[in-house]
Structure formats: structure tokens, C-alpha cells
Scaffold this active site. Structure first.
Site, short mmCIF file in Angstrom:
data_model
loop_
_atom_site.label_atom_id
_atom_site.label_comp_id
_atom_site.label_asym_id
_atom_site.label_seq_id
_atom_site.Cartn_x
_atom_site.Cartn_y
_atom_site.Cartn_z
N HIS A 105 -53.06 19.35 3.91
CA HIS A 105 -52.71 17.96 4.14
C HIS A 105 -53.87 17.23 4.81
O HIS A 105 -54.27 16.14 4.39
CB HIS A 105 -51.47 17.86 5.05
CG HIS A 105 -50.17 18.11 4.37
ND1 HIS A 105 -49.81 19.32 3.86
CD2 HIS A 105 -49.12 17.27 4.13
CE1 HIS A 105 -48.59 19.25 3.35
NE2 HIS A 105 -48.15 18.00 3.49
N GLU A 148 -9.09 1.43 5.84
CA GLU A 148 -9.58 1.03 4.53
C GLU A 148 -9.38 -0.48 4.34
O GLU A 148 -10.32 -1.21 4.03
CB GLU A 148 -8.83 1.80 3.44
CG GLU A 148 -9.21 1.40 2.03
CD GLU A 148 -8.30 2.00 0.98
OE1 GLU A 148 -8.70 2.03 -0.19
OE2 GLU A 148 -7.18 2.44 1.32
N HIS A 149 -8.15 -0.94 4.51
CA HIS A 149 -7.81 -2.36 4.43
C HIS A 149 -7.34 -2.83 5.79
O HIS A 149 -6.43 -2.23 6.37
CB HIS A 149 -6.69 -2.62 3.42
CG HIS A 149 -6.94 -2.07 2.06
ND1 HIS A 149 -6.34 -0.91 1.60
CD2 HIS A 149 -7.73 -2.50 1.05
CE1 HIS A 149 -6.73 -0.67 0.37
NE2 HIS A 149 -7.58 -1.62 0.00
N GLN A 160 0.82 -1.20 0.00
CA GLN A 160 0.00 0.00 0.00
C GLN A 160 0.85 1.25 0.00
O GLN A 160 0.49 2.26 -0.61
CB GLN A 160 -0.95 0.00 1.20
CG GLN A 160 -1.97 -1.11 1.13
CD GLN A 160 -2.69 -1.17 -0.20
OE1 GLN A 160 -3.43 -0.26 -0.57
NE2 GLN A 160 -2.47 -2.25 -0.97
N ASP A 206 -7.06 -6.35 -4.12
CA ASP A 206 -6.90 -5.26 -5.08
C ASP A 206 -7.23 -5.70 -6.50
O ASP A 206 -7.65 -4.88 -7.33
CB ASP A 206 -5.46 -4.74 -5.05
CG ASP A 206 -5.21 -3.77 -3.91
OD1 ASP A 206 -6.20 -3.28 -3.34
OD2 ASP A 206 -4.04 -3.52 -3.60
N HIS A 227 1.72 2.98 -3.37
CA HIS A 227 0.73 3.72 -4.17
C HIS A 227 1.16 5.18 -4.35
O HIS A 227 1.17 5.70 -5.45
CB HIS A 227 -0.64 3.66 -3.51
CG HIS A 227 -1.42 2.45 -3.90
ND1 HIS A 227 -1.89 2.24 -5.16
CD2 HIS A 227 -1.84 1.38 -3.17
CE1 HIS A 227 -2.55 1.10 -5.21
NE2 HIS A 227 -2.53 0.55 -4.01
#
Length: 440
Positions: free
Chosen positions: A430, A337-338, A269, A371, A272
Site C-alpha cells: 500500500h 410502523e404507523h 390495522q 395504505d 390484517h
């Protein structure tokens, strides 16, 4: 505390018993996903230009930002024939890998499809829900530091499974370089049109439409700070999936996994980009030390060594906690996230984990498998938003309509209740509308 390794990585080493641990963790996790100020002004200018000038603005911004020299939108448009050619031109090994991943992603997302439903009450009143796909979805695919055919599959296949009628893809091509893997993935995923535009201008085109680019109902897919800022700006005009921050991984280790494996999982990761975050938590100090040694030894072998080094130095950490219970508390605090549960019997942890985008269970389940080809979506909530957000899925490309059909008896019964409540709110029209259906 931070340690300097021989490779030049200044890696944070934290312990939950440190007096300032909470403050240090908060500082490590802090991230603002969308810039203000100058970035916002530039994005606003680009969006305004696209709205006012349409295709002409797309041509001008593409030439300026992607270093192109095009004069017509035809040069920024790819046909289905071109996508098919890209797929056919790949080596067989790559075609097979793309097809295998696409099929696994499709099968997984087929399980997510919600169904329309209704029920009928004793007086004949029908209530229910109708599920319908969006008419048109826009897929943003990054084209800067790296090309991501996996992002094409993860964004487009759930849309296709959901029943979206038309899928429009945008992908920037700096210096005019096309990536055939990305185009081949678009072919496999059933993308209908591809425009080689990117940045805020692509988001604006999808949101408002131009003479050539059709307006969509929702925009999904990751991008840089300009893309994220533009998505936030057009939200409301169209739907968006999320404002994505840098990639994150949190690895939990009980001391039984090969330290080299864990170091590489963190690298996966961190490579990235420089803002990605890789954190490891464990309660066995010798094992954490072994992971630190593996990081130092293996980092020089990495092709993206400089990016990994910067990511680990600025946002990475090795954290020593007291036990499993404290590790679970940290998981829910970080909301990663992961999440890799590199432990024995990972299923026993699940009941305690409230916040995580995707959970990778056991020593053999590398996050990298998710992924590309495990099947579940890799578009996940970042920056702690797993507290209230979910992975991208079929449900993101569908909408729901409530169904209400009253029988005469049901309208009379409900009318009495509605009349009382409406008069309590001083909404007399109404009340009288409901009272008209009351059977005296």
C-alpha cells in the site's frame, strides 16, 4: 390489567403508573419475526430444491402448496397482454382509483430521487458520487388471506422511478385464483414479467434464477413466515428490503377526536391478521373509556370481526399516560410502523419523535389513506425497527459509487499521508503504491 368486553375482546388496559408497566409493555411488544426450527428446515429444503432443480422445483412446490396441477412454467407465467387485459376489464371506478393512487405514489417518489454529484479541489482532484439504479428488482406480492394491489404500486413504482431496468413480480395464486386488481396494478406500475409463484420457492427463484425466472439484484415486498425466513436466508446473494413483521398502529389521542373514528383506525390495522398490533395512548381517562365502548359497539359490524378480535385480544392495548411528554417517550420506546397523532397542532410534536415509520398528522389523517393513495410508501419498518430503518423508497433501488480522480499534484499530496498510515499498518505494498505517485 385486561378487560373482557361483551364482544369477547380481552383488551389490555395499561397505565404508566402501574408498578409493572414496563414489563407489561415489553411483553406486549415482543415479537420474533422469523421462526427457527422446523420452518427454517422446510425453507432450507425448498431453497436447495430450487437451486438444484430450477423450474421443475417451482412446478412441484406450486402444485403442492397452492393446490395446482400445472406441468410447465408457461402455466405459471403471465404476459404483459394479460396484465393489460386485467386493467381494461375492471370497472371504470376501479381503474380510476388505481390510476389516481399510482400517480400520487409516482409524484411523491419523484421527490426522493438522489442526484449524482462531484466537486473539484484546488489542486484539481475530483471527488464525488455516482448514483445508479439496480439492473433488476424482484417484487413479492402476497396472495393468501387477501390480495394487495396497493403493495404492487408501493413496491414497483419506486423501482420504476429509480430507473430499474427490469421489474419481476411473483404472486401466489392458491387454487389457481388470479386477482385482476393485482394484475391491473402491475400493468399500471410497469412490471415487466409476472410469475404466479409464491412462498420460499418464489424467493429462491428470484435470488438464484431458474431456466425461466431471471435472477434479480434485490427482493422487496411482504409475505408470510416462510417468505420472511427465505428472504433472510438468501440475503447476501441478493439484497432485501427488510424482514417485515405484522402490521402495527399506534394512535395518540388528546381527547378531542371522535372515539368511533379512533376505534375504526385501530380496526384498520387489526384486520390484517391475528398477529397485527393496535395500541392507543392518551391521558384523558374518560376519552379512553369512550374508545373502549366504541370498540365494543362497532366490532360486531366488521366483516373481519374474528381476526380483529383475536388481534386486539392478543396484542392490542389502551394505555393511560400522564401527559404529552410521557406520550412522546412511549412513541420512541415503541417505534411504531404507523403513528397517528390525533391531536391539535401535531406539527409541534415532530421535533420530539425520533422513531416512527410513518407519521399521520391531525384528526382527519386516517392511516388507511397512507395504505392506498396519500403518496408516501406503505412498506414500513415494523417490530421496533423504525429505530434504525426507513420506509421503502427510491433509494432502495439505487446504489452509489464513489468517484476519485487525482491530479498529479493531488496524488503527490495524498500519497504522503497514505504512505505514513500504510506503514503504520505494516502494509508495505500500500505504502509503496502511494509513494510511486509522490512528486519529489
Amino acid at each position: 390489567m385486561a378487560i373482557q368486553t361483551d364482544t369477547g375482546v380481552t383488551l389490555a388496559r395499561l397505565s404508566t403508573v402501574d408498578a409493572n408497566f414496563r414489563e407489561s409493555l415489553d411483553a406486549l411488544l415482543a415479537w420474533e419475526g422469523v421462526s427457527g426450527g422446523e420452518v427454517q428446515r422446510r425453507v432450507d429444503d425448498i431453497i436447495a430444491a430450487v437451486r438444484a432443480q430450477g423450474d421443475a422445483a417451482l412446478i412441484e412446490t406450486s402444485n403442492r402448496f397452492d393446490r395446482l396441477s400445472v406441468t410447465h412454467m408457461n402455466e405459471l407465467t403471465l404476459s404483459k397482454v394479460r396484465l393489460r387485459q386485467a386493467f381494461d376489464g375492471l370497472p371504470q371506478e376501479q381503474r380510476d382509483a388505481l390510476a389516481h393512487a399510482a400517480e400520487r405514489i409516482r409524484v411523491y417518489h419523484e421527490h426522493q430521487k438522489p442526484e449524482s454529484w462531484h466537486y473539484t479541489e484546488s489542486d484539481g482532484t475530483l471527488l464525488g458520487q455516482q448514483v445508479m439504479p439496480l439492473d433488476r428488482a424482484g417484487i413479492y406480492v402476497p396472495g393468501g388471506k387477501a390480495a394487495y394491489p396497493s403493495s404492487v404500486l408501493m413496491n414497483a413504482i419506486p423501482a420504476r422511478v429509480a430507473g430499474v431496468r427490469e421489474i419481476i413480480m411473483v404472486v401466489p395464486t392458491p387454487d389457481g385464483v388470479l386477482n385482476d386488481l393485482v394484475l391491473a396494478a402491475a400493468h399500471l406500475a410497469g412490471v415487466d414479467q409476472v410469475f404466479t409463484i409464491g412462498g420460499a420457492q418464489a424467493v429462491a427463484a428470484l435470488a438464484y434464477g431458474t431456466e425461466t425466472v431471471p435472477r434479480v439484484d434485490k427482493i422487496v415486498g411482504p409475505g408470510n413466515i416462510y417468505v420472511a425466513t427465505a428472504k433472510r436466508a438468501v440475503f447476501g446473494q441478493v439484497g432485501i428490503d427488510m424482514i417485515a413483521g405484522p402490521s402495527e398502529i399506534l394512535v395518540i389521542t388528546d381527547g378531542g377526536t371522535d372515539p368511533d373514528w379512533l376505534a375504526m383506525d385501530l380496526f384498520s390495522q387489526a384486520e390484517h391478521d391475528e398477529d397485527a398490533q393496535a395500541i392507543l395512548i392518551g391521558w384523558e381517562q374518560p376519552h379512553i373509556d369512550a374508545v373502549a365502548e366504541a370498540i365494543e359497539r362497532l366490532l360486531p359490524e366488521m366483516e373481519r370481526e374474528a381476526i380483529i378480535r383475536q388481534s386486539l385480544s392478543s396484542r392490542g392495548a389502551l394505555i393511560l399516560c400522564q401527559d404529552r411528554e410521557e406520550a412522546i417517550e412511549l412513541i420512541n420506546r415503541i417505534a411504531p410502523e404507523h403513528l397517528e397523532l390525533s391531536v391539535d397542532k401535531p406539527e409541534a410534536w415532530l421535533s420530539g419523535i425520533r422513531h416512527a415509520g410513518a407519521i399521520f398528522m391531525g384528526r382527519h389523517t386516517a392511516e388507511a389513506l397512507g395504505d392506498y393513495c396519500a403518496g408516501p410508501n406503505h412498506v414500513l419498518p415494523t417490530s421496533g425497527t423504525a429505530r434504525f430503518s426507513s420506509p421503502l423508497g427510491v433509494y432502495d433501488f439505487q446504489k452509489r459509487s464513489s468517484l476519485i480522480q487525482c491530479s498529479a499534484q493531488g496524488a503527490s499530496r495524498l500519497g504522503r499521508t497514505a504512505s505514513i498510515l500504510a506503514r503504520g499498518e505494516s502494509l508495505m505494498a500500500h505504502a509503496r503504491s502511494a509513494e510511486n505517485r509522490i512528486d519529489e
